[in-house]
Design a protein around this motif. Structure first.
Motif, PDB file in Angstrom:
ATOM      1  N   ASN A 169       0.839  -1.203   0.000  1.00  0.00           N
ATOM      2  CA  ASN A 169       0.000   0.000   0.000  1.00  0.00           C
ATOM      3  C   ASN A 169       0.874   1.254   0.000  1.00  0.00           C
ATOM      4  O   ASN A 169       1.512   1.584   0.995  1.00  0.00           O
ATOM      5  CB  ASN A 169      -0.921   0.005   1.217  1.00  0.00           C
ATOM      6  N   SER A 170       0.858   1.951  -1.136  1.00  0.00           N
ATOM      7  CA  SER A 170       1.668   3.163  -1.297  1.00  0.00           C
ATOM      8  C   SER A 170       0.755   4.315  -1.703  1.00  0.00           C
ATOM      9  O   SER A 170      -0.463   4.164  -1.745  1.00  0.00           O
ATOM     10  CB  SER A 170       2.724   2.936  -2.393  1.00  0.00           C
ATOM     11  N   ASN A 171       1.380   5.453  -2.063  1.00  0.00           N
ATOM     12  CA  ASN A 171       0.570   6.581  -2.531  1.00  0.00           C
ATOM     13  C   ASN A 171       0.042   6.344  -3.948  1.00  0.00           C
ATOM     14  O   ASN A 171      -0.721   7.163  -4.456  1.00  0.00           O
ATOM     15  CB  ASN A 171       1.385   7.888  -2.472  1.00  0.00           C
ATOM     16  N   GLY A 172       0.434   5.218  -4.573  1.00  0.00           N
ATOM     17  CA  GLY A 172      -0.085   4.888  -5.908  1.00  0.00           C
ATOM     18  C   GLY A 172      -1.246   3.903  -5.867  1.00  0.00           C
ATOM     19  O   GLY A 172      -1.770   3.517  -6.916  1.00  0.00           O
ATOM     20  N   THR A 173      -1.666   3.479  -4.663  1.00  0.00           N
ATOM     21  CA  THR A 173      -2.645   2.387  -4.583  1.00  0.00           C
ATOM     22  C   THR A 173      -3.952   2.658  -3.816  1.00  0.00           C
ATOM     23  O   THR A 173      -4.785   1.758  -3.744  1.00  0.00           O
ATOM     24  CB  THR A 173      -1.989   1.157  -3.894  1.00  0.00           C
ATOM     25  N   PRO A 174      -4.174   3.839  -3.225  1.00  0.00           N
ATOM     26  CA  PRO A 174      -5.337   3.936  -2.318  1.00  0.00           C
ATOM     27  C   PRO A 174      -6.668   3.555  -2.947  1.00  0.00           C
ATOM     28  O   PRO A 174      -7.492   2.897  -2.306  1.00  0.00           O
ATOM     29  CB  PRO A 174      -5.336   5.408  -1.872  1.00  0.00           C
ATOM     30  N   PHE A 175      -6.886   3.906  -4.213  1.00  0.00           N
ATOM     31  CA  PHE A 175      -8.187   3.582  -4.809  1.00  0.00           C
ATOM     32  C   PHE A 175      -8.286   2.117  -5.198  1.00  0.00           C
ATOM     33  O   PHE A 175      -9.384   1.548  -5.177  1.00  0.00           O
ATOM     34  CB  PHE A 175      -8.511   4.545  -5.962  1.00  0.00           C
ATOM     35  N   ARG A 176      -7.158   1.484  -5.500  1.00  0.00           N
ATOM     36  CA  ARG A 176      -7.172   0.034  -5.709  1.00  0.00           C
ATOM     37  C   ARG A 176      -7.673  -0.648  -4.436  1.00  0.00           C
ATOM     38  O   ARG A 176      -8.571  -1.487  -4.470  1.00  0.00           O
ATOM     39  CB  ARG A 176      -5.735  -0.431  -6.018  1.00  0.00           C
ATOM     40  N   SER A 177      -7.113  -0.262  -3.319  1.00  0.00           N
ATOM     41  CA  SER A 177      -7.465  -0.875  -2.037  1.00  0.00           C
ATOM     42  C   SER A 177      -8.909  -0.562  -1.654  1.00  0.00           C
ATOM     43  O   SER A 177      -9.633  -1.430  -1.163  1.00  0.00           O
ATOM     44  CB  SER A 177      -6.519  -0.382  -0.937  1.00  0.00           C
ATOM     45  N   LEU A 178      -9.336   0.676  -1.874  1.00  0.00           N
ATOM     46  CA  LEU A 178     -10.714   1.057  -1.526  1.00  0.00           C
ATOM     47  C   LEU A 178     -11.734   0.257  -2.338  1.00  0.00           C
ATOM     48  O   LEU A 178     -12.761  -0.172  -1.813  1.00  0.00           O
ATOM     49  CB  LEU A 178     -10.925   2.555  -1.781  1.00  0.00           C
ATOM     50  N   LEU A 179     -11.405   0.037  -3.625  1.00  0.00           N
ATOM     51  CA  LEU A 179     -12.328  -0.701  -4.497  1.00  0.00           C
ATOM     52  C   LEU A 179     -12.312  -2.191  -4.181  1.00  0.00           C
ATOM     53  O   LEU A 179     -13.367  -2.827  -4.098  1.00  0.00           O
ATOM     54  CB  LEU A 179     -11.956  -0.464  -5.970  1.00  0.00           C
ATOM     55  N   GLU A 180     -11.119  -2.755  -3.983  1.00  0.00           N
ATOM     56  CA  GLU A 180     -10.996  -4.199  -3.745  1.00  0.00           C
ATOM     57  C   GLU A 180     -11.613  -4.593  -2.400  1.00  0.00           C
ATOM     58  O   GLU A 180     -12.101  -5.708  -2.244  1.00  0.00           O
ATOM     59  CB  GLU A 180      -9.523  -4.622  -3.779  1.00  0.00           C
ATOM     60  N   SER A 181     -11.551  -3.704  -1.422  1.00  0.00           N
ATOM     61  CA  SER A 181     -12.075  -4.024  -0.095  1.00  0.00           C
ATOM     62  C   SER A 181     -13.536  -3.596   0.074  1.00  0.00           C
ATOM     63  O   SER A 181     -14.099  -3.719   1.165  1.00  0.00           O
ATOM     64  CB  SER A 181     -11.217  -3.349   0.975  1.00  0.00           C
ATOM     65  N   ASN A 182     -14.124  -3.082  -1.022  1.00  0.00           N
ATOM     66  CA  ASN A 182     -15.532  -2.634  -1.014  1.00  0.00           C
ATOM     67  C   ASN A 182     -15.816  -1.528   0.001  1.00  0.00           C
ATOM     68  O   ASN A 182     -16.954  -1.390   0.452  1.00  0.00           O
ATOM     69  CB  ASN A 182     -16.480  -3.822  -0.758  1.00  0.00           C
ATOM     70  N   SER A 200      -1.171   4.464 -16.772  1.00  0.00           N
ATOM     71  CA  SER A 200      -1.029   3.456 -17.824  1.00  0.00           C
ATOM     72  C   SER A 200      -2.404   3.005 -18.323  1.00  0.00           C
ATOM     73  O   SER A 200      -3.409   3.171 -17.625  1.00  0.00           O
ATOM     74  CB  SER A 200      -0.283   2.236 -17.284  1.00  0.00           C
ATOM     75  N   LYS A 201      -2.415   2.433 -19.541  1.00  0.00           N
ATOM     76  CA  LYS A 201      -3.685   1.963 -20.128  1.00  0.00           C
ATOM     77  C   LYS A 201      -4.299   0.864 -19.272  1.00  0.00           C
ATOM     78  O   LYS A 201      -5.511   0.829 -19.063  1.00  0.00           O
ATOM     79  CB  LYS A 201      -3.461   1.468 -21.559  1.00  0.00           C
ATOM     80  N   ILE A 202      -3.462  -0.036 -18.749  1.00  0.00           N
ATOM     81  CA  ILE A 202      -3.993  -1.157 -17.957  1.00  0.00           C
ATOM     82  C   ILE A 202      -4.701  -0.644 -16.700  1.00  0.00           C
ATOM     83  O   ILE A 202      -5.804  -1.097 -16.366  1.00  0.00           O
ATOM     84  CB  ILE A 202      -2.855  -2.152 -17.610  1.00  0.00           C
ATOM     85  N   TYR A 203      -4.106   0.324 -16.039  1.00  0.00           N
ATOM     86  CA  TYR A 203      -4.753   0.853 -14.833  1.00  0.00           C
ATOM     87  C   TYR A 203      -5.978   1.707 -15.180  1.00  0.00           C
ATOM     88  O   TYR A 203      -6.958   1.737 -14.432  1.00  0.00           O
ATOM     89  CB  TYR A 203      -3.747   1.627 -13.972  1.00  0.00           C
ATOM     90  N   TYR A 204      -5.919   2.386 -16.307  1.00  0.00           N
ATOM     91  CA  TYR A 204      -7.085   3.153 -16.762  1.00  0.00           C
ATOM     92  C   TYR A 204      -8.251   2.203 -17.045  1.00  0.00           C
ATOM     93  O   TYR A 204      -9.384   2.422 -16.602  1.00  0.00           O
ATOM     94  CB  TYR A 204      -6.728   3.962 -18.020  1.00  0.00           C
ATOM     95  N   ASP A 205      -7.951   1.109 -17.769  1.00  0.00           N
ATOM     96  CA  ASP A 205      -8.994   0.122 -18.086  1.00  0.00           C
ATOM     97  C   ASP A 205      -9.552  -0.507 -16.808  1.00  0.00           C
ATOM     98  O   ASP A 205     -10.762  -0.746 -16.703  1.00  0.00           O
ATOM     99  CB  ASP A 205      -8.431  -0.973 -19.004  1.00  0.00           C
ATOM    100  N   TYR A 206      -8.680  -0.780 -15.845  1.00  0.00           N
ATOM    101  CA  TYR A 206      -9.115  -1.358 -14.563  1.00  0.00           C
ATOM    102  C   TYR A 206     -10.128  -0.414 -13.886  1.00  0.00           C
ATOM    103  O   TYR A 206     -11.199  -0.838 -13.436  1.00  0.00           O
ATOM    104  CB  TYR A 206      -7.911  -1.581 -13.646  1.00  0.00           C
ATOM    105  N   ALA A 207      -9.776   0.872 -13.810  1.00  0.00           N
ATOM    106  CA  ALA A 207     -10.655   1.842 -13.143  1.00  0.00           C
ATOM    107  C   ALA A 207     -11.991   1.950 -13.882  1.00  0.00           C
ATOM    108  O   ALA A 207     -13.057   1.998 -13.255  1.00  0.00           O
ATOM    109  CB  ALA A 207      -9.967   3.212 -13.056  1.00  0.00           C
ATOM    110  N   LYS A 208     -11.945   1.960 -15.212  1.00  0.00           N
ATOM    111  CA  LYS A 208     -13.179   2.042 -15.999  1.00  0.00           C
ATOM    112  C   LYS A 208     -14.048   0.806 -15.758  1.00  0.00           C
ATOM    113  O   LYS A 208     -15.265   0.906 -15.605  1.00  0.00           O
ATOM    114  CB  LYS A 208     -12.865   2.174 -17.499  1.00  0.00           C
ATOM    115  N   GLU A 209     -13.408  -0.364 -15.745  1.00  0.00           N
ATOM    116  CA  GLU A 209     -14.149  -1.616 -15.492  1.00  0.00           C
ATOM    117  C   GLU A 209     -14.836  -1.600 -14.130  1.00  0.00           C
ATOM    118  O   GLU A 209     -15.919  -2.158 -13.955  1.00  0.00           O
ATOM    119  CB  GLU A 209     -13.188  -2.812 -15.536  1.00  0.00           C
TER     120      GLU A 209
END
Ligand code: CA
Length: 325
Positions: A169-182, A200-209
């Motif tokens: 968990n870094s300053n690049g991940t807070p929304f990943r963690s918030l989404l994955e943990s509901n 990056s495109k992969i992270y953009y696509d992840y957020a859109k999904e």
């Protein structure tokens, strides 16, 4: 109420009165005293953590640089004709950080936001970071205490949905963690100010999904930030119990903010963010606010800290206006 991890900040502003016809911030925001300040409307909490930043960051020094300029600003907003000293605001101090253990630091942040939400449900907390990793434990603590469905207005140049398998968990991940943990749903997140060549495109696509509502910096200029805010608030009113604001100072253009680890061109202007914060804070369902990634070690004459403080004052103006309604 005794907070488990809050402590007196390293720097405590001088609260003495100068000109009798001028009120300074230092006179308005007094240190919290648990015996008499249970009706606090606005609580300030410093979170001096930046070991969790991907790139070099001195953001752990921002709570201190933020408080050091409280004698350089007054409490009167001319445009809105609002006197901030009408708000019952207190400085709750800083969350005490473990010397080396980032996971422990995040647990302490979560515990603190949990305790504030639980024991001061009518208080609006403002968290002064620190790097952006703090937003995950802050919101996690609020969620555990309130059980609310929380919308998020996220000002940032970056999506912050990096995979936590690459560095935790870094300053690049807070929304990943918030989404994955509901803790939050993607459809309830409105990310504003995203910049080209910073994601990056992969992270953009992840957020859109995941359903995150993404507005690039260019999009903000095309449709206007006010229209985006209105759209976000409409969704939040229909689907959420309240909303939280997180503002990464790197959402602003690099020409404005030297004291930021991830500076970049083509960002937002200060007035767009200031006006948005004031408007958002006026809403009845505001839950809280954080300001992150201000690095005083890279700053010039406190320019970036002054913008961060000014953003807080515009937010406070909205809180004062809400009280008048
Ligand atoms: Ca960020």
């Amino acid at each position: 109420m005794n907070f488990t991890y809050l402590k007196k900040p390293l720097y405590v502003p001088d609260t003495s009165k100068g000109d009798p016809y001028v009120t300074l911030l230092a006179e308005w925001i007094k240190p919290f005293e648990k015996e008499k300040d249970d009706k606090t409307e606005l609580a300030l909490i410093g979170i001096p953590l930046s070991k969790s930043s991907i790139s070099f960051s001195g953001a752990h020094l921002h709570p201190e640089s933020f408080r050091k300029i409280w004698r350089s600003f007054t409490t009167y907003n001319i445009d809105s004709d609002i006197e901030l000293s009408t708000i019952n605001a207190h400085d709750f101090g800083d969350v005490s950080m473990h010397t080396t253990d980032i996971i422990e630091c995040h647990k302490r942040i979560e515990k603190t936001s949990f305790e504030i939400t639980k024991h001061f449900p009518k208080t609006v907390p403002v968290f002064i970071g620190g790097d952006h990793s703090i937003t995950y434990p802050i919101l996690s603590g609020i969620k555990k205490a309130s059980k609310k469905r929380i919308g998020v207005i996220h000002f940032d140049a970056h999506l912050d949905v990096r995979d936590t398998n690459y560095g935790g968990n870094s300053n690049g991940t807070p929304f990943r963690s918030l989404l994955e943990s509901n803790v939050v749903k993607g459809e309830d997140v409105f990310t504003i100010g995203i910049r080209n060549f910073a994601n990056s495109k992969i992270y953009y696509d992840y957020a859109k999904e995941k359903g995150v509502n993404i507005y690039t910096s260019k999009k903000v200029k095309e449709i206007g930030i006010q229209n985006i805010i209105i759209e976000a608030l409409k969704h939040i009113k229909e689907h959420c119990d309240g909303f939280y604001i997180t503002c990464d100072i790197d959402v602003l253009d690099q020409s404005i903010v030297p004291g930021v680890p991830a500076i970049g061109p083509g960002g937002l202007h200060t007035q767009e963010v200031f006006d948005s914060l004031e408007y958002l804070a006026k809403q009845k369902n505001i839950i809280g606010f954080d300001m992150v990634c201000v690095d005083p070690t890279q700053d010039l004459r406190d320019v970036t800290s002054r913008i961060s403080l000014h953003a807080f004052l515009q937010f406070s103006t909205g809180i004062a206006q809400k009280n008048l309604d």
